[in-house]
Structure formats: structure tokens, C-alpha cells
Design an enzyme around this catalytic site. Sequence first.
Site, short mmCIF file in Angstrom:
data_model
loop_
_atom_site.label_atom_id
_atom_site.label_comp_id
_atom_site.label_asym_id
_atom_site.label_seq_id
_atom_site.Cartn_x
_atom_site.Cartn_y
_atom_site.Cartn_z
N MET A 6 11.97 6.20 -6.15
CA MET A 6 10.51 6.27 -5.57
C MET A 6 10.36 5.11 -4.54
O MET A 6 10.82 4.19 -4.58
CB MET A 6 9.72 6.18 -6.38
CG MET A 6 9.60 7.62 -7.31
SD MET A 6 7.86 7.54 -8.46
CE MET A 6 8.41 8.85 -9.51
N GLY A 26 0.81 -1.37 0.12
CA GLY A 26 0.17 -0.05 0.13
C GLY A 26 0.73 1.17 0.11
O GLY A 26 1.93 1.18 -0.27
N ASN A 27 0.15 2.47 0.42
CA ASN A 27 0.72 3.60 0.18
C ASN A 27 1.29 3.92 -1.02
O ASN A 27 2.46 4.14 -1.41
CB ASN A 27 1.97 3.95 1.29
CG ASN A 27 2.37 5.30 1.39
OD1 ASN A 27 3.33 5.79 1.36
ND2 ASN A 27 1.19 6.12 1.45
N GLN A 37 7.36 -9.47 8.12
CA GLN A 37 8.84 -9.13 7.27
C GLN A 37 9.46 -7.94 8.09
O GLN A 37 10.39 -7.20 7.67
CB GLN A 37 8.68 -8.87 6.01
CG GLN A 37 7.61 -7.82 5.76
CD GLN A 37 7.44 -7.56 3.96
OE1 GLN A 37 6.67 -8.31 3.45
NE2 GLN A 37 7.93 -6.63 3.36
N GLY A 72 9.33 -4.95 -8.38
CA GLY A 72 10.41 -3.72 -8.89
C GLY A 72 11.68 -4.21 -8.60
O GLY A 72 11.93 -4.94 -7.57
N HIS A 117 4.52 2.12 -8.00
CA HIS A 117 3.56 0.92 -7.68
C HIS A 117 2.91 1.09 -9.08
O HIS A 117 2.42 -0.09 -9.76
CB HIS A 117 2.69 1.01 -6.81
CG HIS A 117 3.42 1.01 -5.28
ND1 HIS A 117 3.57 1.99 -4.64
CD2 HIS A 117 4.16 -0.05 -4.79
CE1 HIS A 117 4.34 1.62 -3.56
NE2 HIS A 117 4.51 0.39 -3.57
O1 PAF Z 1 7.72 -4.95 -1.71
C1 PAF Z 1 6.93 -5.14 -1.19
O2 PAF Z 1 6.12 -4.06 -0.96
C2 PAF Z 1 6.99 -6.43 0.00
O3 PAF Z 1 7.86 -6.82 0.36
C3 PAF Z 1 5.70 -7.39 -0.60
C4 PAF Z 1 6.67 -8.22 -1.97
C5 PAF Z 1 4.59 -6.82 -1.02
C6 PAF Z 1 5.56 -8.33 0.20
O4 PAF Z 1 5.10 -8.11 1.34
#
Ligand code: PAF
Length: 282
Positions: free
Chosen positions: A186, A31-32, A61, A149, A37
Site C-alpha cells: 500500500m 497525508g492521503n 524531501q 512503516g 497509515h
Molecule cells: O514516510 C513519510 O510519509 C514521510 O517521509 C515522513 C516520515 C512523514 C516525513 O515527511
Amino acid sequence: MQTHTTLAALRAQLRQWRREGASVGFVPTMGNLHAGHFALVELARKHADKVVASIFVNPTQFGPNEDYARYPRTPDRDINGLAEQRCDALFLPTVEQMYPFGTIGCVQMHVPGITDILCGAHRPGHFNGVAQVVARLFNMVQPDLAVFGRKDYQQLQVIRYMAKEMSFPVEIIPAPTLREADGLAMSSRNQYLEGDERRTAVRIYQTLCFMRDAARQGLPVPGIEDEATSRLEAAGFTVDYAEVRRADLTRPRSPDEPGLVALVAARLGRTRLIDNLEFDAA
Ligand code: PAF
């Protein structure tokens, strides 16, 4: 765009698309959302008939002293942005859906080797959490392809390794890093930068360019890494690492090997920033 908060609703939607013969591209996020994205969604759309994004701030994580609680959550803005991008479906699972037996009792995932170096050395358990949630999301969405990314270069390698090793029938598509006009990559974490920190943050990209140019001039890799660290420290960063690696993240023997990449992680005030530059692409 359909927004699904339950796995049952998401799966009903996916079944319908499968019946229609549509291929499914997946963009997992926390998100955000920003332009970086949205570029992932656009890339997924080029490769698949339907695009599913997910927003889930994954607790497993984040380390105990990291920014899980304050990680920016902007669901309304994200939903509008994804709808504007013509994303077909958004999956918004709860922590309970993702980890029905809790985050302690859950099945663990560990990718050996590449998770122990670079960010893995500074964020113990981080990539286990990433691998674990991505594996769960792959099982839930069952996409044909998923876009990640290149900015999170080590994460991309971890996911590629996991997907291959676990035989996930998912093609992993890497997406280029989007940068601000001054070169800053970004990132959702850029908004933590306060006052002069935003101006200083671009020194990471400048240092990566220095590392590439120095390698092209044949300077020895340890000397490049030391100089990069000194430059960042002089600019006010606390440096986790500034390294030159091969594409598979092993150490190069010489600076003129093809396919090298420079990777930096450094802290500015309360903000930890990461970035990388692939020498052959730049
Ligand atoms: O890159 C991210 O935003 C996160 O590490 C992911 C791949 C969505 C896993 O939570």
C-alpha cells in the site's frame, strides 16, 4: 480528535496530557491516508496512552523534478479517517511554521553513509529532507515513541540512526507493510498508476519473493540482482535498483546470511514505486 494548526495549540494539549501522566505516541505522515497509515495509528495506540498524528507534505524531501506539487492532498478525508481511528490529536503545520526561516535558510540535517545508497543515490537530498523534518517534528511533539512503516525500509534506518545519534528520547517502533490482496504494498503513490500499470505493479512484490527464494537456494547475490532487474525490465519497469542487503543496508558476503532484505525501486510510467522483503520475516 483535536486538530491543531499551530504549535502553541499543540503544545498546550501536550502539556495537559503530560500533567495527567499520559504517554504520547506519534505517527508522522504526508497525508492521503490509507489502511497502511491507519495501522500505524493502531500500533501507536497499543504502546501509548495518547496518539498524535501529523500531516505535512514536506517540501525539503522532494527533488526539483519530483511530485511535490502533485502529491495527493486529501485533508478532509484524512481528518475523518483519523477521527474514526480514535487518533487523539492531529497536527497540521504550515510550511512557514515548519521552516520559519524558509527552506533554503533552514538548519540542515545530513545522515552520512546510508543516505548515499539505494534511494539516496537516486533521490539526492531526499533523506536529508526526511531527517530534517522528522527532527523538527520530534522537537515539536516530543513523543515517547514514534511509529514508522517498514515499507520505507531505508527511511526507517535513517530515522533510527538520527534518533540514536542525536539522543532523541523517542522509541522508534517499526510497523509491518500492509499489502493489497495481490501483494502490492500500500502506498499513496499507487493512485498515480494508470490503466494496466496497476496490474503490472504487483511484479515488484513477485520479484522480491523471487529474490528471497533464490537466496534461500544459495544463488549468488549479484546473479539474483541481475535476474531481478531483467524480470522487472521485461515487465515494463525502469529499475533504479534491485538489491539484496543486510538489515543495516551493508552488502552481504553470501546469500545465506541471516537477516537479509531485498529492496526494489522501479518506475512504471510516471510512478516510482519502492518495496522490500525481509527474508527472515517472510
Ligand atoms: O514516510 C513519510 O510519509 C514521510 O517521509 C515522513 C516520515 C512523514 C516525513 O515527511
